[in-house]
Design an enzyme around this catalytic site. Structure first.
Site, PDB file in Angstrom:
ATOM      1  N   CYS A 112     -32.290  24.443 -35.805  1.00 57.97           N
ATOM      2  CA  CYS A 112     -31.289  25.491 -35.553  1.00 57.97           C
ATOM      3  C   CYS A 112     -31.589  26.741 -36.375  1.00 57.97           C
ATOM      4  CB  CYS A 112     -29.876  24.986 -35.836  1.00 57.97           C
ATOM      5  SG  CYS A 112     -29.347  23.667 -34.745  1.00 57.97           S
ATOM      6  N   ASP A 147     -23.074  31.379 -46.673  1.00 63.42           N
ATOM      7  CA  ASP A 147     -23.153  30.057 -46.060  1.00 63.42           C
ATOM      8  C   ASP A 147     -23.712  29.108 -47.109  1.00 63.42           C
ATOM      9  OD1 ASP A 147     -23.989  27.761 -44.786  1.00 63.42           O
ATOM     10  OD2 ASP A 147     -25.196  28.780 -43.256  1.00 63.42           O
ATOM     11  N   HIS A 154     -29.332  30.106 -40.262  1.00 65.03           N
ATOM     12  CA  HIS A 154     -29.051  29.042 -39.302  1.00 65.03           C
ATOM     13  C   HIS A 154     -28.379  29.675 -38.091  1.00 65.03           C
ATOM     14  CE1 HIS A 154     -26.961  25.490 -37.665  1.00 65.03           C
ATOM     15  NE2 HIS A 154     -27.762  24.726 -38.391  1.00 65.03           N
ATOM     16  N   LYS A 199     -22.562  17.525 -45.731  1.00 67.45           N
ATOM     17  CA  LYS A 199     -23.780  17.927 -46.444  1.00 67.45           C
ATOM     18  C   LYS A 199     -23.713  17.545 -47.916  1.00 67.45           C
ATOM     19  CE  LYS A 199     -25.274  20.513 -42.869  1.00 67.45           C
ATOM     20  NZ  LYS A 199     -26.445  20.201 -42.043  1.00 67.45           N
ATOM     21  N   GLN A 210     -26.139  24.375 -47.460  1.00 72.20           N
ATOM     22  CA  GLN A 210     -27.313  23.728 -48.048  1.00 72.20           C
ATOM     23  C   GLN A 210     -27.404  23.887 -49.561  1.00 72.20           C
ATOM     24  OE1 GLN A 210     -29.288  21.766 -46.345  1.00 72.20           O
ATOM     25  NE2 GLN A 210     -28.419  22.224 -44.350  1.00 72.20           N
TER      26      GLN A 210
END
Length: 479
Positions: free
Chosen positions: A438, A274, A197, A300, A277
């Site tokens: 993104c 990260d 991202h 999220k 997600q």
């Protein structure tokens, strides 16, 4: 079904486990895959999600506060958990039922989170750590209890390992500026991947521009999977840090984090993951994964916007320098010198987003009550169904066919632009993302600038997928 592989790592379910859970919880021919799995938790009061403070007022009546459906029923009928999400009853574009398939951008909030936020402002609102009155104690207790919930949820050893931030983007910037930048010299190297991202690219470009460091990028194959041999070949004596996505927001690829981490550590490089997600879709255990840093956003995972968390090991949190100055992060200040609090407080200058931290704690309680195994199993099954149905649409090309995927089924349509497709679907009440998400480098790897991205959560249903696929077939017949 998604093909099992060996890409899963300690701390996450194997593909075989996911298939086993799916068969156990949701038989393939079940008409109502969630109603029989567990009782609904709609109706629980905020106190049920906040044991640190027992309210004196009567529990809130969720049933009385529900937003009723308007007009005819939406094209869904059998997902028990949907009733906890009032926005899923919304009508859009002239009265069409909302089909929310934009979960990679943001998830919706259950009533338990909405009412927990309301309860905080009605009964607990105060600044934290600095008042000598009861509301300060209530607010501080709720805030710090939420920090402990985050630690427990991701398998951190202590609440001290959790730093509150606005979200994944701020978390990555914190690590880049507080930990990585002070350790870089000109020519040092940071490794990323093509899956990232923009929020896991731009902060490293800023650090590199300021220090003379160099970014090196691990390639992905035609399926959207990191090429592990190429990744390892990037390491040199100048490699100082690695930052990778756990799950690609554009392709849905689940990366082999434990293996990526082991390789980085073998070369003496700390690693950030990260998790924006991944946390809502897969059980995560940062200790089992062995990562140095892990970041995610509340919105999220069914929580509020403007709140997120950074996990760091004791070693990296101790070594990192303060990111911002003032307020809550100080122990003593003179004009000559300031002494900082220990972590995590030294990274939390000023008044934090107290209410939304409490709301995130309620969201994690909610996910635990539903059951993370159930969520992973149900979404695994639903994603397999989605990919199968999409492949039956003439002229549709799925982008990202990794053997291990979660929640995302991006695609493009022949003879129809991404913008045209997104507009057509939106007119029918289907909310999904049409753009570059993104993640422009990931798209350009496939010769694209953008894609259409339906992304799933456990409140989605097969009927919604059928509705999407039928709309796409209508679009393809229009030309």
């Amino acid at each position: 079904m998604i093909t099992p592989t060996n890409f899963y790592q300690p701390g996450l379910p194997t593909a075989e486990q996911l298939a086993s859970w799916a068969n156990a919880y949701f038989p393939a021919d079940a008409a109502a895959p969630l109603t029989s799995a567990a009782p609904s938790i709609a109706g629980l009061s905020p106190a049920a999600f906040s044991p640190e403070y027992a309210p004196t007022s009567a529990p809130l009546n969720y049933a009385a506060d529900r937003a009723p459906a308007i007009g005819a029923a939406a094209p869904v009928s059998h997902n028990e958990w949907r009733k906890d999400f009032p926005i899923l009853n919304e009508r859009v574009n002239g009265g069409k039922p909302l089909v929310w398939l934009d979960n990679a951008a943001t998830t919706q909030r259950p009533l338990q989170v909405i009412e927990r936020l309301s309860y905080y402002y009605k009964h607990e609102n105060s600044n934290v750590h600095r008042g000598a009155h009861e509301l300060a104690a209530r607010s501080t207790n709720a805030y710090e209890a939420a920090r402990q919930k985050v630690a427990d949820f991701i398998g951190a050893p202590s609440a001290k390992n959790i730093v509150w931030v606005r979200g994944t983007t701020e978390g990555i910037n914190l690590v880049a500026q507080a930990f990585v930048r002070p350790r870089l010299q000109a020519g040092d190297e940071i490794i990323l991947t093509e899956l990232e991202h923009h929020a896991n690219i731009v902060p490293w470009q800023l650090v590199a521009a300021a220090t003379g460091a160099v970014l090196r990028v691990a390639p992905i194959n035609d399926a959207g999977e990191i090429i592990l041999s190429a990744y390892e070949n990037l390491f040199t004596p100048r490699t100082k840090f690695v930052s990778v996505a756990h799950v690609s927001n554009a392709l849905g690829t689940i990366t082999p984090v434990a293996e990526l981490t082991a390789i980085a550590h073998r070369h003496g490089a700390p690693i950030l993951v990260d998790g924006a997600q991944s946390v809502a879709h897969l059980p995560v255990n940062v200790a089992a994964l062995g990562v140095d840093w892990f970041v995610f956003s509340g919105h999220k995972i069914f929580g509020p916007t403007g709140i997120g968390a950074v996990y760091g090991t004791d070693a990296v949190l101790k070594a990192a320098e303060p990111y911002q100055g003032g307020g809550n992060m100080i122990a003593d200040v003179t004009f000559e010198k300031t002494q900082y609090q220990e972590y995590p407080a030294k990274f939390e200058a000023g008044t934090g987003n107290i209410a939304d931290a409490v709301g995130l704690g309620a969201a994690l309680d909610y996910v635990n009550a539903v059951g993370r195994e159930k969520i992973a199993a149900y979404e695994h099954q639903l994603l397999g169904y989605t990919l199968e149905k999409l492949r039956g649409v003439k002229g549709l090309r799925i982008i990202g066919t990794a053997k291990e995927k979660a929640s995302v089924a991006a695609f493009v349509l022949d003879s129809h632009s991404v913008e045209e497709t997104g507009k057509f679907l939106s007119e029918r009440g289907i909310a999904l993302r049409a753009g570059h998400h993104c993640a422009q480098p990931a798209h350009r790897r496939f010769g694209l600038e953008s894609s259409v991205r339906p992304s799933l959560a456990f409140y989605n249903t097969r009927e919604e997928i059928d509705f999407l696929v039928n709309a796409l077939r209508e679009l393809t017949r229009s030309r």
